[in-house]
Design a protein around this motif. Structure first.
Motif, PDB file in Angstrom:
ATOM      1  N   GLY A 177       0.808  -1.214   0.000  1.00 18.08           N
ATOM      2  CA  GLY A 177       0.000   0.000   0.000  1.00 18.08           C
ATOM      3  C   GLY A 177       0.840   1.262   0.000  1.00 18.08           C
ATOM      4  N   ASN A 178       1.881   1.277   0.835  1.00 20.03           N
ATOM      5  CA  ASN A 178       2.723   2.473   0.924  1.00 20.03           C
ATOM      6  C   ASN A 178       3.543   2.706  -0.336  1.00 20.03           C
ATOM      7  OD1 ASN A 178       1.852   3.053   3.546  1.00 20.03           O
ATOM      8  ND2 ASN A 178       3.389   1.703   4.461  1.00 20.03           N
ATOM      9  N   GLU A 179       4.092   1.611  -0.925  1.00 20.23           N
ATOM     10  CA  GLU A 179       4.981   1.771  -2.072  1.00 20.23           C
ATOM     11  C   GLU A 179       4.235   1.920  -3.394  1.00 20.23           C
ATOM     12  OE1 GLU A 179       8.082  -1.098  -2.402  1.00 20.23           O
ATOM     13  OE2 GLU A 179       8.694  -0.930  -0.295  1.00 20.23           O
ATOM     14  N   VAL A 180       3.069   1.318  -3.503  1.00 20.91           N
ATOM     15  CA  VAL A 180       2.363   1.290  -4.786  1.00 20.91           C
ATOM     16  C   VAL A 180       1.216   2.290  -4.838  1.00 20.91           C
ATOM     17  CG1 VAL A 180       1.032  -0.142  -6.381  1.00 20.91           C
ATOM     18  CG2 VAL A 180       3.015  -1.109  -5.202  1.00 20.91           C
ATOM     19  N   ILE A 181       0.345   2.251  -3.833  1.00 20.60           N
ATOM     20  CA  ILE A 181      -0.833   3.124  -3.856  1.00 20.60           C
ATOM     21  C   ILE A 181      -0.504   4.517  -3.342  1.00 20.60           C
ATOM     22  CG2 ILE A 181      -3.210   3.402  -3.038  1.00 20.60           C
ATOM     23  CD1 ILE A 181      -3.374   0.337  -2.822  1.00 20.60           C
ATOM     24  N   GLY A 182       0.167   4.581  -2.187  1.00 27.82           N
ATOM     25  CA  GLY A 182       0.676   5.865  -1.715  1.00 27.82           C
ATOM     26  C   GLY A 182      -0.232   6.590  -0.737  1.00 27.82           C
ATOM     27  N   SER A 183      -1.480   6.838  -1.082  1.00 25.88           N
ATOM     28  CA  SER A 183      -2.361   7.631  -0.224  1.00 25.88           C
ATOM     29  C   SER A 183      -3.081   6.746   0.783  1.00 25.88           C
ATOM     30  CB  SER A 183      -3.380   8.395  -1.066  1.00 25.88           C
ATOM     31  OG  SER A 183      -4.340   7.514  -1.610  1.00 25.88           O
TER      32      SER A 183
END
Length: 352
Positions: free
Chosen positions: A264-270
């Motif tokens: 989630g942190n590396e790919v989606i971001g928000s």
């Protein structure tokens, strides 16, 4: 994942099953087929096993009551593995069971084969295998042969092509208490109601919840989340969608394990997007009764399969296709007031 270069066909029984709902009966052979012709044996090996070379998903036998002994195919195959002298008797029972579940008017009659193989390899292990197969599609073949000072021709109707196995299943003699390792294919009626009778009614299978399935499911769920769900919640351009898909594929190709927080942190971001994806994943698990772990080993073969379905092409009317493989910041979208048209501006250093 499946190979048969050292495999051998030891026994084969052939029966015929009809459509029960159409009052078509079954015909059982009295004894196994004697395969003394080496060429015929090799052709049968190709017919039965070659279609499974690219099959990756592994299943288990199951039963709604969680009692494997109530699964008819599991029961009869288990008896074959335990006592090979019961091979033909149990092949007859399998044929009767297949006939019993043929309760859809579109199910075709056909030959039903039960085979016993040695040394078929799956996941690096050579094992005994019981194969069950059904041929439904018949073809007409022409044969040209020399005759006198020219050529003659004949034909054969209602023949079976060795390159067209309609339905098949391989049961590997391992993990017996968990429902064996099973691979399956059905190349007919895949989009109709009658398709379920082979895998769901006859075999009663569930997908093995391993790293391949977990990887395949997460990539599939994420792709649907980006291409379908995001439009409901956000205003997002197609270029941004492609970037999200590319970043996810990069993650799975570079990492050895999946971690949902890291992903989630590396790919989606928000934070809002991460929470939306988690909820979408949870809804999928509940709807399809297929739990996906938040942490698992990534299966490279599943990544390769899903990569073929991930699209990185931005189609602009019928004039241009833009392939986006890297940095999304190097492409900008705008609107030309004079031409009353959208445009993309692409930045690059060298033209190749």
């Amino acid at each position: 994942m499946i190979s048969f270069f050292e495999a051998s066909l030891k026994q084969l029984s052939i029966h015929h099953t009809g459509n029960k709902i159409l009052d078509e009966y079954y015909r059982l052979s009295d004894k196994p087929l004697n395969i003394s012709d080496e060429v015929l044996g090799n052709l049968l090996m190709q017919y039965f096993l070659k279609p499974f070379e690219k099959v990756n998903e592994v299943y288990r036998f199951c039963h709604p009551n969680d009692n494997l002994q109530l699964n008819e195919v599991y029961h009869f195959v288990h008896e074959i593995f335990e006592n090979n002298e019961l091979f033909h008797e149990n092949s007859q029972q399998l044929a009767k069971h297949l006939h019993d579940v043929a309760n859809h008017p579109k199910i075709k009659s056909g030959e039903f084969y039960v085979a016993f193989f040695n040394n078929v390899q799956i996941e690096g292990e050579q094992l005994e295998v019981v194969g069950v197969f059904k041929s439904e599609t018949k073809d007409t073949y022409l044969k040209v042969y020399p005759e006198d000072d020219g050529f003659g021709m004949s034909f054969e109707q209602e023949a079976i092509s060795i390159n067209k196995l309609d339905k098949g299943c391989l049961i590997f003699n391992t993990d017996q208490k968990e429902g064996y390792k099973v691979v399956v294919l059905d190349q007919t009626n895949r989009s109709t109601e009658s398709a379920v009778y082979w895998k769901d009614e006859f075999l009663k299978l569930k997908i093995r919840n391993d790293s391949y399935n977990q990887t395949n499911n997460v990539l599939g769920v994420y792709k649907n989340f980006v291409t379908q769900k995001l439009d409901d919640d956000y205003e997002i351009s197609k270029a941004d969608k492609i970037d999200l898909l590319n970043r996810s594929m990069k993650y799975f190709k570079e990492k050895e394990t999946f971690d949902i927080e890291e992903f989630g942190n590396e790919v989606i971001g928000s934070a809002e997007g991460i929470e939306s994806f988690k909820n979408y994943k949870k809804n999928y698990e509940e709807e399809y009764e297929s739990p996906i772990a938040d942490h698992f080993e990534i299966a490279e073969s599943a990544v390769k399969k899903q990569a073929r379905a991930y699209k990185s092409v931005l189609k602009l009317d019928k004039n241009f296709h833009i392939y986006i493989h890297g940095n999304k910041e190097l492409i900008e979208k705008g609107y030309d007031d004079d031409k009353l048209m959208n445009y993309y501006k692409v930045f690059f250093r060298e033209e190749e």
